[in-house]
Design a protein around this motif. Structure first.
Motif, PDB file in Angstrom:
ATOM      1  N   LYS A  67      -2.983  10.801   7.715  1.00  0.00           N
ATOM      2  CA  LYS A  67      -2.638  10.770   9.140  1.00  0.00           C
ATOM      3  C   LYS A  67      -3.839  11.164   9.988  1.00  0.00           C
ATOM      4  CE  LYS A  67       0.458  12.564  12.640  1.00  0.00           C
ATOM      5  NZ  LYS A  67       1.525  13.485  13.002  1.00  0.00           N
ATOM      6  N   ALA A  68      -4.579  12.183   9.567  1.00  0.00           N
ATOM      7  CA  ALA A  68      -5.770  12.606  10.310  1.00  0.00           C
ATOM      8  C   ALA A  68      -6.800  11.485  10.367  1.00  0.00           C
ATOM      9  CB  ALA A  68      -6.372  13.849   9.673  1.00  0.00           C
ATOM     10  N   ARG A  69      -6.949  10.734   9.283  1.00  0.00           N
ATOM     11  CA  ARG A  69      -7.896   9.611   9.254  1.00  0.00           C
ATOM     12  C   ARG A  69      -7.442   8.498  10.188  1.00  0.00           C
ATOM     13  NH1 ARG A  69      -8.584   8.609   2.883  1.00  0.00           N
ATOM     14  NH2 ARG A  69     -10.105   7.020   3.542  1.00  0.00           N
ATOM     15  N   VAL A  70      -6.154   8.202  10.192  1.00  0.00           N
ATOM     16  CA  VAL A  70      -5.617   7.164  11.080  1.00  0.00           C
ATOM     17  C   VAL A  70      -5.763   7.595  12.541  1.00  0.00           C
ATOM     18  CG1 VAL A  70      -3.524   5.916  11.763  1.00  0.00           C
ATOM     19  CG2 VAL A  70      -4.035   6.254   9.337  1.00  0.00           C
ATOM     20  N   GLU A  71      -5.458   8.851  12.828  1.00  0.00           N
ATOM     21  CA  GLU A  71      -5.584   9.340  14.207  1.00  0.00           C
ATOM     22  C   GLU A  71      -7.029   9.315  14.690  1.00  0.00           C
ATOM     23  OE1 GLU A  71      -3.625  13.153  13.870  1.00  0.00           O
ATOM     24  OE2 GLU A  71      -1.761  12.320  14.698  1.00  0.00           O
ATOM     25  N   ARG A  72      -7.967   9.614  13.808  1.00  0.00           N
ATOM     26  CA  ARG A  72      -9.387   9.628  14.169  1.00  0.00           C
ATOM     27  C   ARG A  72      -9.909   8.218  14.475  1.00  0.00           C
ATOM     28  NH1 ARG A  72     -10.668  13.069  10.517  1.00  0.00           N
ATOM     29  NH2 ARG A  72     -10.916  11.578   8.837  1.00  0.00           N
ATOM     30  N   ALA A  73      -9.302   7.212  13.862  1.00  0.00           N
ATOM     31  CA  ALA A  73      -9.782   5.833  14.001  1.00  0.00           C
ATOM     32  C   ALA A  73      -9.522   5.273  15.401  1.00  0.00           C
ATOM     33  CB  ALA A  73      -9.106   4.943  12.961  1.00  0.00           C
ATOM     34  N   ASP A  74     -10.499   4.536  15.907  1.00  0.00           N
ATOM     35  CA  ASP A  74     -10.336   3.766  17.136  1.00  0.00           C
ATOM     36  C   ASP A  74      -9.878   2.345  16.822  1.00  0.00           C
ATOM     37  OD1 ASP A  74     -11.472   5.811  18.920  1.00  0.00           O
ATOM     38  OD2 ASP A  74     -13.366   5.348  17.918  1.00  0.00           O
ATOM     39  N   VAL A  75     -10.265   1.866  15.646  1.00  0.00           N
ATOM     40  CA  VAL A  75      -9.958   0.506  15.196  1.00  0.00           C
ATOM     41  C   VAL A  75      -9.387   0.583  13.789  1.00  0.00           C
ATOM     42  CG1 VAL A  75     -10.944  -1.742  14.561  1.00  0.00           C
ATOM     43  CG2 VAL A  75     -11.807  -0.535  16.578  1.00  0.00           C
ATOM     44  N   ILE A  76      -8.347  -0.214  13.546  1.00  0.00           N
ATOM     45  CA  ILE A  76      -7.775  -0.345  12.202  1.00  0.00           C
ATOM     46  C   ILE A  76      -8.148  -1.738  11.698  1.00  0.00           C
ATOM     47  CG2 ILE A  76      -5.709  -0.202  10.779  1.00  0.00           C
ATOM     48  CD1 ILE A  76      -6.292   2.401  12.356  1.00  0.00           C
ATOM     49  N   LEU A  77      -9.055  -1.784  10.740  1.00  0.00           N
ATOM     50  CA  LEU A  77      -9.446  -3.038  10.104  1.00  0.00           C
ATOM     51  C   LEU A  77      -8.544  -3.214   8.890  1.00  0.00           C
ATOM     52  CD1 LEU A  77     -11.517  -5.397   9.787  1.00  0.00           C
ATOM     53  CD2 LEU A  77     -12.897  -3.826   8.436  1.00  0.00           C
ATOM     54  N   LEU A  78      -7.746  -4.274   8.885  1.00  0.00           N
ATOM     55  CA  LEU A  78      -6.745  -4.479   7.838  1.00  0.00           C
ATOM     56  C   LEU A  78      -7.121  -5.670   6.970  1.00  0.00           C
ATOM     57  CD1 LEU A  78      -3.584  -3.997  10.055  1.00  0.00           C
ATOM     58  CD2 LEU A  78      -4.271  -2.507   8.170  1.00  0.00           C
ATOM     59  N   GLY A  79      -7.386  -5.402   5.704  1.00  0.00           N
ATOM     60  CA  GLY A  79      -7.652  -6.473   4.751  1.00  0.00           C
ATOM     61  C   GLY A  79      -6.507  -6.577   3.768  1.00  0.00           C
ATOM     62  N   THR A  80      -5.953  -7.780   3.623  1.00  0.00           N
ATOM     63  CA  THR A  80      -4.821  -7.982   2.713  1.00  0.00           C
ATOM     64  C   THR A  80      -4.901  -9.348   2.062  1.00  0.00           C
ATOM     65  OG1 THR A  80      -2.393  -8.039   2.514  1.00  0.00           O
ATOM     66  CG2 THR A  80      -3.327  -8.847   4.573  1.00  0.00           C
ATOM     67  N   PRO A  81      -4.464  -9.446   0.809  1.00  0.00           N
ATOM     68  CA  PRO A  81      -4.243 -10.774   0.242  1.00  0.00           C
ATOM     69  C   PRO A  81      -2.969 -11.385   0.815  1.00  0.00           C
ATOM     70  CG  PRO A  81      -3.780  -9.061  -1.390  1.00  0.00           C
ATOM     71  CD  PRO A  81      -4.244  -8.371  -0.154  1.00  0.00           C
ATOM     72  N   ASP A  82      -2.882 -12.681   0.739  1.00  0.00           N
ATOM     73  CA  ASP A  82      -1.695 -13.439   1.144  1.00  0.00           C
ATOM     74  C   ASP A  82      -0.836 -13.626  -0.099  1.00  0.00           C
ATOM     75  OD1 ASP A  82       0.113 -15.530   1.652  1.00  0.00           O
ATOM     76  OD2 ASP A  82      -1.310 -16.703   2.806  1.00  0.00           O
ATOM     77  N   TYR A  83       0.306 -12.953  -0.136  1.00  0.00           N
ATOM     78  CA  TYR A  83       1.245 -13.106  -1.238  1.00  0.00           C
ATOM     79  C   TYR A  83       2.487 -13.833  -0.734  1.00  0.00           C
ATOM     80  CZ  TYR A  83      -1.471  -9.662  -3.944  1.00  0.00           C
ATOM     81  OH  TYR A  83      -2.464  -8.993  -4.625  1.00  0.00           O
ATOM     82  N   HIS A  84       2.631 -15.094  -1.114  1.00  0.00           N
ATOM     83  CA  HIS A  84       3.786 -15.916  -0.722  1.00  0.00           C
ATOM     84  C   HIS A  84       3.952 -15.943   0.803  1.00  0.00           C
ATOM     85  CE1 HIS A  84       4.571 -15.812  -4.948  1.00  0.00           C
ATOM     86  NE2 HIS A  84       4.863 -14.535  -4.935  1.00  0.00           N
ATOM     87  N   GLY A  85       2.855 -16.016   1.520  1.00  0.00           N
ATOM     88  CA  GLY A  85       2.921 -16.077   2.979  1.00  0.00           C
ATOM     89  C   GLY A  85       3.187 -14.741   3.639  1.00  0.00           C
ATOM     90  N   CYS A  86       3.015 -13.638   2.893  1.00  0.00           N
ATOM     91  CA  CYS A  86       3.288 -12.298   3.426  1.00  0.00           C
ATOM     92  C   CYS A  86       2.093 -11.378   3.164  1.00  0.00           C
ATOM     93  CB  CYS A  86       4.509 -11.688   2.745  1.00  0.00           C
ATOM     94  SG  CYS A  86       6.039 -12.591   2.961  1.00  0.00           S
TER      95      CYS A  86
END
Length: 197
Positions: A67-86
Motif C-alpha cells: 500500500k505504501a508503494r502504491v500510495e507513493r506512486a504518481d503513475v501505475i504502469l500495468l503490464g499484463t498478458p492477454d488471457y482469453h481477452g482478459c
C-alpha cells in the motif's frame, strides 16, 4: 509530487518465468529511469499477493508495505498478458487490493497479446475509471516472437513506439501528479476532495 522526480510503480502481472510482459515492462522502466523518473518494479511473480479476500486482505505487513508503494506512486504502469481477452488473474488480484490509492493517478498499460489486446486495454481503462484514475489515450500491445525475442525487445519500430510511450507516460504523469497535489492541498470542490486529510 513530493519531489521533482515522478514516481512510477511498474507492475509485471505474469507468473511465467520467461514472461515477455516482464521484458517489456523492464524495458520501459529503464527508459523512464533514464529520463529521471523514480521507478519501483513490482514483479508479481517474485512478490506474490494472496488471493484477494475483502475480510483479510488489508491485514498484515505485506499489504501495508505494498500500500505504501502504491500510495507513493504518481503513475501505475500495468503490464499484463492477454488471457482469453482478459487481464491476467495476477494483475486483477493486484488491482482488487486497491482503489482509493489509484484516484487521480495515471494508468499506462502494456499488453502482451496474440491479438491486438484491445479488450484487455479496455478492461484496464474501466478499472481506472472506476477508481477515479486517468489513462493514457492509448496502450502498448505487442506479440511474443515479433517484438520480443530471447528476452530482449527487438525491432526499431517497436523500440520507437516504447520510447514514445515512456515519454508520454512521463509528461502526462507529471502534469497529473502536479494537479493531484494541488487538488489534495486545496479547498475547491473536485473528485479528489474525498481524499483530503
Amino acid at each position: 509530487m513530493a519531489s521533482n522526480s515522478l514516481n512510477i510503480l511498474a507492475t509485471a502481472g505474469s507468473l511465467n518465468q520467461k514472461s515477455v510482459t516482464r521484458v517489456v515492462v523492464r524495458h520501459v522502466a529503464g527508459l523512464l529511469a533514464a529520463d529521471g523518473c523514480t521507478v519501483d518494479i513490482l514483479d508479481l511473480a517474485a512478490e506474490p499477493l494472496a488471493l484477494y479476500n475483502p475480510e483479510t486482505a488489508h491485514e498484515g505487513a505485506i499489504y501495508a508495505a505494498l500500500k505504501a508503494r502504491v500510495e507513493r506512486a504518481d503513475v501505475i504502469l500495468l503490464g499484463t498478458p492477454d488471457y482469453h481477452g482478459c487481464v491476467s488473474g495476477t494483475t486483477k488480484n493486484f488491482l482488487d487490493h486497491f482503489w482509493r490509492e489509484f484516484a487521480g493517478k495515471l494508468f499506462a498499460t502494456i499488453v502482451s497479446s496474440h491479438e491486438k489486446g484491445l479488450t484487455v486495454t479496455d478492461q484496464l481503462r474501466t478499472v481506472a475509471r472506476q477508481c477515479y484514475a486517468w489513462t493514457l489515450p492509448y496502450g502498448i500491445s505487442f506479440t511474443d516472437g515479433e517484438d520480443v525475442r530471447d528476452g530482449v525487445v527487438t525491432g526499431e519500430a517497436f523500440k520507437k513506439k516504447l520510447a514514445m510511450f515512456a515519454r508520454d507516460t512521463r509528461v502526462y504523469g507529471t502534469l497529473l501528479a502536479r494537479q493531484r497535489a494541488v487538488d489534495l492541498a486545496g479547498t475547491e470542490p473536485g473528485f479528489l476532495e474525498r481524499l483530503r486529510k
